[in-house]
Design an enzyme around this catalytic site. Sequence first.
Site, PDB file in Angstrom:
ATOM      1  CE1 TYR A   1      -9.784  -3.357   8.247  1.00 45.80           C
ATOM      2  CE2 TYR A   1      -8.339  -1.716   9.220  1.00 45.80           C
ATOM      3  CZ  TYR A   1      -9.375  -2.041   8.372  1.00 45.80           C
ATOM      4  OH  TYR A   1     -10.005  -1.051   7.653  1.00 45.80           O
TER       5      TYR A   1
ATOM      6  N   PRO B   1      -5.924   5.424  -0.066  1.00 42.64           N
ATOM      7  CG  PRO B   1      -4.604   6.797   1.306  1.00 42.64           C
ATOM      8  CD  PRO B   1      -5.456   5.549   1.335  1.00 42.64           C
TER       9      PRO B   1
ATOM     10  N   GLY C   1      -1.457   0.711  -3.281  1.00 42.03           N
ATOM     11  CA  GLY C   1      -0.081   0.681  -3.786  1.00 42.03           C
ATOM     12  C   GLY C   1       0.057   1.072  -5.245  1.00 42.03           C
TER      13      GLY C   1
ATOM     14  CG  LEU D   1      -2.926   6.057  -7.196  1.00 42.16           C
ATOM     15  CD1 LEU D   1      -3.931   6.736  -6.261  1.00 42.16           C
ATOM     16  CD2 LEU D   1      -2.869   6.803  -8.532  1.00 42.16           C
ATOM     17  CB  THR D   2       3.626   3.763  -4.960  1.00 39.76           C
ATOM     18  OG1 THR D   2       3.621   2.434  -5.488  1.00 39.76           O
ATOM     19  CG2 THR D   2       2.848   3.804  -3.651  1.00 39.76           C
ATOM     20  N   GLY D   3       3.249   3.881  -8.290  1.00 37.37           N
ATOM     21  CA  GLY D   3       3.933   3.702  -9.574  1.00 37.37           C
ATOM     22  C   GLY D   3       4.828   2.475  -9.607  1.00 37.37           C
ATOM     23  CE  LYS D   4       4.595  -1.161  -3.941  1.00 32.34           C
ATOM     24  NZ  LYS D   4       5.077  -1.377  -2.594  1.00 32.34           N
TER      25      LYS D   4
HETATM   26  N1  LIG Z   1     -13.220   1.383   5.989  1.00 30.86           N
HETATM   27  C1  LIG Z   1     -12.940   0.507   5.071  1.00 30.86           C
HETATM   28  O1  LIG Z   1     -13.804  -0.249   4.604  1.00 30.86           O
HETATM   29  C2  LIG Z   1     -11.539   0.439   4.577  1.00 30.86           C
HETATM   30  C3  LIG Z   1     -11.227  -0.259   3.400  1.00 30.86           C
HETATM   31  C4  LIG Z   1      -9.898  -0.271   2.979  1.00 30.86           C
HETATM   32  C5  LIG Z   1      -8.927   0.374   3.709  1.00 30.86           C
HETATM   33  N2  LIG Z   1      -9.270   1.026   4.863  1.00 30.86           N
HETATM   34  C6  LIG Z   1      -8.274   1.760   5.664  1.00 30.86           C
HETATM   35  O2  LIG Z   1      -7.452   2.532   4.791  1.00 30.86           O
HETATM   36  C7  LIG Z   1      -6.084   2.190   5.038  1.00 30.86           C
HETATM   37  C8  LIG Z   1      -5.258   2.361   3.781  1.00 30.86           C
HETATM   38  O3  LIG Z   1      -5.788   1.592   2.730  1.00 30.86           O
HETATM   39  P1  LIG Z   1      -5.044   0.333   2.110  1.00 30.86           P
HETATM   40  O4  LIG Z   1      -4.093  -0.203   3.125  1.00 30.86           O
HETATM   41  O5  LIG Z   1      -6.111  -0.523   1.533  1.00 30.86           O
HETATM   42  O6  LIG Z   1      -4.283   0.879   0.835  1.00 30.86           O
HETATM   43  P2  LIG Z   1      -3.335   2.114   0.479  1.00 30.86           P
HETATM   44  O7  LIG Z   1      -3.074   2.955   1.647  1.00 30.86           O
HETATM   45  O8  LIG Z   1      -3.920   2.718  -0.726  1.00 30.86           O
HETATM   46  O9  LIG Z   1      -2.012   1.304   0.061  1.00 30.86           O
HETATM   47  C9  LIG Z   1      -1.232   0.706   1.035  1.00 30.86           C
HETATM   48  C10 LIG Z   1      -0.228  -0.245   0.403  1.00 30.86           C
HETATM   49  O10 LIG Z   1       0.531   0.425  -0.601  1.00 30.86           O
HETATM   50  C11 LIG Z   1       1.903   0.040  -0.517  1.00 30.86           C
HETATM   51  N3  LIG Z   1       2.636   1.250  -0.085  1.00 30.86           N
HETATM   52  C12 LIG Z   1       2.307   2.110   0.915  1.00 30.86           C
HETATM   53  N4  LIG Z   1       3.180   3.123   1.005  1.00 30.86           N
HETATM   54  C13 LIG Z   1       4.075   2.919   0.030  1.00 30.86           C
HETATM   55  C14 LIG Z   1       5.216   3.631  -0.394  1.00 30.86           C
HETATM   56  N5  LIG Z   1       5.575   4.772   0.194  1.00 30.86           N
HETATM   57  N6  LIG Z   1       5.943   3.130  -1.436  1.00 30.86           N
HETATM   58  C15 LIG Z   1       5.557   2.002  -2.058  1.00 30.86           C
HETATM   59  N7  LIG Z   1       4.480   1.276  -1.688  1.00 30.86           N
HETATM   60  C16 LIG Z   1       3.752   1.726  -0.664  1.00 30.86           C
HETATM   61  C17 LIG Z   1       1.973  -1.072   0.524  1.00 30.86           C
HETATM   62  O11 LIG Z   1       1.687  -2.332  -0.094  1.00 30.86           O
HETATM   63  P3  LIG Z   1       2.748  -3.143  -0.988  1.00 30.86           P
HETATM   64  O12 LIG Z   1       4.113  -2.772  -0.494  1.00 30.86           O
HETATM   65  O13 LIG Z   1       2.394  -4.559  -0.805  1.00 30.86           O
HETATM   66  O14 LIG Z   1       2.468  -2.681  -2.398  1.00 30.86           O
HETATM   67  C18 LIG Z   1       0.798  -0.716   1.421  1.00 30.86           C
HETATM   68  O15 LIG Z   1       0.330  -1.801   2.164  1.00 30.86           O
HETATM   69  C19 LIG Z   1      -6.157   0.749   5.555  1.00 30.86           C
HETATM   70  O16 LIG Z   1      -4.981   0.357   6.196  1.00 30.86           O
HETATM   71  C20 LIG Z   1      -7.347   0.852   6.467  1.00 30.86           C
HETATM   72  O17 LIG Z   1      -6.991   1.462   7.682  1.00 30.86           O
HETATM   73  C21 LIG Z   1     -10.551   1.064   5.276  1.00 30.86           C
END
Ligand SMILES: NC(=O)c1ccc[n+]([C@@H]2O[C@H](COP(=O)([O-])OP(=O)(O)OC[C@H]3O[C@@H](n4cnc5c(N)ncnc54)[C@H](OP(=O)(O)O)[C@@H]3O)[C@@H](O)[C@H]2O)c1
Length: 310
Positions: free
Chosen positions: A62, A208, A212, A214-217
């Site tokens: 990362y 999850p 982003g 699923l936050t609806g933004k």
């Molecule tokens: N093992 C693997 O292969 C793998 C793959 C993917 C992810 N992961 C892990 O899973 C974690 C989470 O996944 P992810 O980061 O891909 O996506 P996510 O958790 O589904 O979405 C995170 C993104 O959503 C937005 N967000 C988060 N909270 C919010 C809120 N309260 N209100 C509005 N927007 C919000 C932000 O982006 P914006 O503000 O830019 O929209 C944020 O970077 C990663 O950090 C990583 O640790 C692992």
Amino acid sequence: MTTRIDRGPRFLDAVQLGLGAWAWGDRVVWQYGREYSNTDIRQAFQASVAEGVHFIDTAEVYGSGRSERLIGQFVQETTKPVLIATKFFPWPWRLARTSALGALRGSLARLGTDAVDLYQVHWPTPVVSPEVRMEAMLACVEAGLARAIGVSNFSQTETLRAYSTLARHNVTLASNQVHYSLLRREAEKNGLLGRCKELGIRLIASSPLEMGLLTGKYGPGNPPPGTRGLRYANLTRRIGPLLKLMTAIGQNHGGKSNGQVALNWVICKGAMPIPGAKNAQQALENAGALGWRLTPEEIAALDLASDALE
Ligand SMILES: NC(=O)c1ccc[n+]([C@@H]2O[C@H](COP(=O)([O-])OP(=O)(O)OC[C@H]3O[C@@H](n4cnc5c(N)ncnc54)[C@H](OP(=O)(O)O)[C@@H]3O)[C@@H](O)[C@H]2O)c1
């Protein structure tokens, strides 16, 4: 006040919600350095830990190590206990039993710690069997550099093979981290989640919030930036009815946001979501997924609305 955290063999059972740190330093998929800075990320970390979210998931790849280095700094700055999970990346040349040990030493140096709580294999590979990979991971536990071993993106068969290999050494496979959200339910439908529960393997739900969405933004007139725009072009157009239902359900619980409903749904399914947060506001909102539960009827309605998007 000092929070006590469980560091026993089943410590992941006690963790309901974690924090994902992929975006901390990543410029390829996320907009690190343009839309958010180290200050924002530090505040996201501090807000999470203050809210009792103390399980942080990162990986050596990362931000090419930047995510681990930032976490190392933040952990030094807090007196609160933090659980750190990182990942071994299975580059094709990493074949030897000692490769995990070498990679972990690099992660530990960046994280500024003597041992991680969870060391995960980031991906399975066709060239190295789950058995051989687990032997390499065991070396990390035996050296006292990792407290528990996990896998990531492993199928049910690969998970069972990893589990059995470790069991022969009286070590438990602690977790399998896979993509799991209201918009990505393979782990639930193909039996992986159920099998993990049976075996006491914690299913950690990556992305999850569906990055982003699923936050609806984001919506048809407002697509997510960068590569996410293309990746989710089709879903962004069709997600409206699900988001509307999530908002209505959130109202039943005192105005929970769509993101909080999405995370609570994962928790109710028996998995641990690790949403990414780029700033304190996002971290605080995500922590609000704790302390309440969707009803079985609401979960069934969300399942139906998500099925309609397949
Ligand atoms: N093992 C693997 O292969 C793998 C793959 C993917 C992810 N992961 C892990 O899973 C974690 C989470 O996944 P992810 O980061 O891909 O996506 P996510 O958790 O589904 O979405 C995170 C993104 O959503 C937005 N967000 C988060 N909270 C919010 C809120 N309260 N209100 C509005 N927007 C919000 C932000 O982006 P914006 O503000 O830019 O929209 C944020 O970077 C990663 O950090 C990583 O640790 C692992």
